[in-house]
Design a protein around this motif. Sequence first.
Motif, PDB file in Angstrom:
ATOM      1  N   TYR A   3       0.821  -1.212   0.000  1.00 53.44           N
ATOM      2  CA  TYR A   3       0.000   0.000   0.000  1.00 53.44           C
ATOM      3  C   TYR A   3       0.857   1.266   0.000  1.00 53.44           C
ATOM      4  O   TYR A   3       0.575   2.205  -0.723  1.00 53.44           O
ATOM      5  N   THR A   4       1.912   1.302   0.788  1.00 49.96           N
ATOM      6  CA  THR A   4       2.732   2.509   0.896  1.00 49.96           C
ATOM      7  C   THR A   4       3.541   2.788  -0.357  1.00 49.96           C
ATOM      8  O   THR A   4       3.926   3.919  -0.593  1.00 49.96           O
ATOM      9  N   ASP A   5       3.812   1.766  -1.167  1.00 48.21           N
ATOM     10  CA  ASP A   5       4.591   1.972  -2.393  1.00 48.21           C
ATOM     11  C   ASP A   5       3.865   2.850  -3.403  1.00 48.21           C
ATOM     12  O   ASP A   5       4.492   3.499  -4.229  1.00 48.21           O
ATOM     13  N   ARG A   6       2.550   2.861  -3.364  1.00 48.24           N
ATOM     14  CA  ARG A   6       1.798   3.670  -4.329  1.00 48.24           C
ATOM     15  C   ARG A   6       2.148   5.146  -4.217  1.00 48.24           C
ATOM     16  O   ARG A   6       2.089   5.888  -5.173  1.00 48.24           O
ATOM     17  N   TYR A   7       2.505   5.598  -3.040  1.00 44.89           N
ATOM     18  CA  TYR A   7       2.789   7.007  -2.835  1.00 44.89           C
ATOM     19  C   TYR A   7       4.237   7.363  -3.130  1.00 44.89           C
ATOM     20  O   TYR A   7       4.576   8.528  -3.193  1.00 44.89           O
ATOM     21  N   SER A   8       5.084   6.383  -3.333  1.00 45.47           N
ATOM     22  CA  SER A   8       6.474   6.679  -3.651  1.00 45.47           C
ATOM     23  C   SER A   8       6.747   6.624  -5.156  1.00 45.47           C
ATOM     24  O   SER A   8       7.842   6.917  -5.596  1.00 45.47           O
ATOM     25  N   GLN A   9       5.759   6.255  -5.950  1.00 48.40           N
ATOM     26  CA  GLN A   9       5.926   6.184  -7.394  1.00 48.40           C
ATOM     27  C   GLN A   9       5.898   7.584  -7.994  1.00 48.40           C
ATOM     28  O   GLN A   9       5.383   8.521  -7.408  1.00 48.40           O
ATOM     29  N   THR A  10       6.426   7.693  -9.192  1.00 46.85           N
ATOM     30  CA  THR A  10       6.387   8.980  -9.877  1.00 46.85           C
ATOM     31  C   THR A  10       4.952   9.324 -10.252  1.00 46.85           C
ATOM     32  O   THR A  10       4.106   8.432 -10.417  1.00 46.85           O
ATOM     33  N   GLU A  11       4.694  10.585 -10.397  1.00 44.79           N
ATOM     34  CA  GLU A  11       3.351  11.022 -10.770  1.00 44.79           C
ATOM     35  C   GLU A  11       2.948  10.470 -12.131  1.00 44.79           C
ATOM     36  O   GLU A  11       1.800  10.094 -12.336  1.00 44.79           O
ATOM     37  N   GLU A  12       3.865  10.447 -13.080  1.00 47.19           N
ATOM     38  CA  GLU A  12       3.544   9.960 -14.426  1.00 47.19           C
ATOM     39  C   GLU A  12       3.167   8.491 -14.403  1.00 47.19           C
ATOM     40  O   GLU A  12       2.209   8.072 -15.058  1.00 47.19           O
ATOM     41  N   PHE A  13       3.904   7.680 -13.643  1.00 48.83           N
ATOM     42  CA  PHE A  13       3.581   6.264 -13.539  1.00 48.83           C
ATOM     43  C   PHE A  13       2.203   6.078 -12.917  1.00 48.83           C
ATOM     44  O   PHE A  13       1.396   5.289 -13.401  1.00 48.83           O
ATOM     45  N   ARG A  14       1.912   6.812 -11.859  1.00 45.78           N
ATOM     46  CA  ARG A  14       0.611   6.707 -11.195  1.00 45.78           C
ATOM     47  C   ARG A  14      -0.501   7.150 -12.137  1.00 45.78           C
ATOM     48  O   ARG A  14      -1.565   6.559 -12.185  1.00 45.78           O
ATOM     49  N   ARG A  15      -0.246   8.205 -12.914  1.00 46.27           N
ATOM     50  CA  ARG A  15      -1.234   8.684 -13.877  1.00 46.27           C
ATOM     51  C   ARG A  15      -1.553   7.599 -14.905  1.00 46.27           C
ATOM     52  O   ARG A  15      -2.719   7.337 -15.214  1.00 46.27           O
ATOM     53  N   GLU A  16      -0.508   6.973 -15.438  1.00 41.40           N
ATOM     54  CA  GLU A  16      -0.705   5.901 -16.421  1.00 41.40           C
ATOM     55  C   GLU A  16      -1.452   4.723 -15.806  1.00 41.40           C
ATOM     56  O   GLU A  16      -2.321   4.123 -16.454  1.00 41.40           O
ATOM     57  N   GLU A  17      -1.132   4.388 -14.579  1.00 41.17           N
ATOM     58  CA  GLU A  17      -1.818   3.287 -13.897  1.00 41.17           C
ATOM     59  C   GLU A  17      -3.303   3.597 -13.714  1.00 41.17           C
ATOM     60  O   GLU A  17      -4.164   2.757 -13.985  1.00 41.17           O
ATOM     61  N   LEU A  18      -3.617   4.819 -13.310  1.00 39.51           N
ATOM     62  CA  LEU A  18      -5.010   5.218 -13.140  1.00 39.51           C
ATOM     63  C   LEU A  18      -5.755   5.220 -14.464  1.00 39.51           C
ATOM     64  O   LEU A  18      -6.915   4.783 -14.535  1.00 39.51           O
ATOM     65  N   LEU A  19      -5.118   5.677 -15.531  1.00 50.31           N
ATOM     66  CA  LEU A  19      -5.752   5.662 -16.848  1.00 50.31           C
ATOM     67  C   LEU A  19      -6.080   4.234 -17.287  1.00 50.31           C
ATOM     68  O   LEU A  19      -7.162   3.978 -17.824  1.00 50.31           O
ATOM     69  N   ARG A  20      -5.165   3.309 -17.057  1.00 54.68           N
ATOM     70  CA  ARG A  20      -5.430   1.899 -17.413  1.00 54.68           C
ATOM     71  C   ARG A  20      -6.620   1.351 -16.641  1.00 54.68           C
ATOM     72  O   ARG A  20      -7.485   0.677 -17.207  1.00 54.68           O
ATOM     73  N   LEU A  21      -6.676   1.642 -15.342  1.00 51.32           N
ATOM     74  CA  LEU A  21      -7.796   1.165 -14.526  1.00 51.32           C
ATOM     75  C   LEU A  21      -9.122   1.760 -14.985  1.00 51.32           C
ATOM     76  O   LEU A  21     -10.132   1.059 -15.083  1.00 51.32           O
ATOM     77  N   ILE A  22      -9.105   3.051 -15.295  1.00 50.44           N
ATOM     78  CA  ILE A  22     -10.327   3.727 -15.748  1.00 50.44           C
ATOM     79  C   ILE A  22     -10.755   3.196 -17.109  1.00 50.44           C
ATOM     80  O   ILE A  22     -11.948   2.945 -17.339  1.00 50.44           O
TER      81      ILE A  22
END
Length: 51
Positions: A3-22
């Motif tokens: 769970y804590t690793d999600r907040y240490s990722q780069t913003e771009e990686f998190r953005r791409e991950e959220l786009l895939r989920l959506i």
Amino acid sequence: MPYTDRYSQTEEFRREELLRLIERAIGRLTLQELEALYYDMSTKNYIVDTL
């Protein structure tokens, strides 16, 4: 991924991950659900219809 690793990722990686989920979630919506989502997003100006 812990769970804590999600907040240490780069913003771009998190953005791409959220786009895939959506995108995956949107692909499972019915036409009526898509129309409702479109209406909601367009009234909030997330979508600007230029047609």
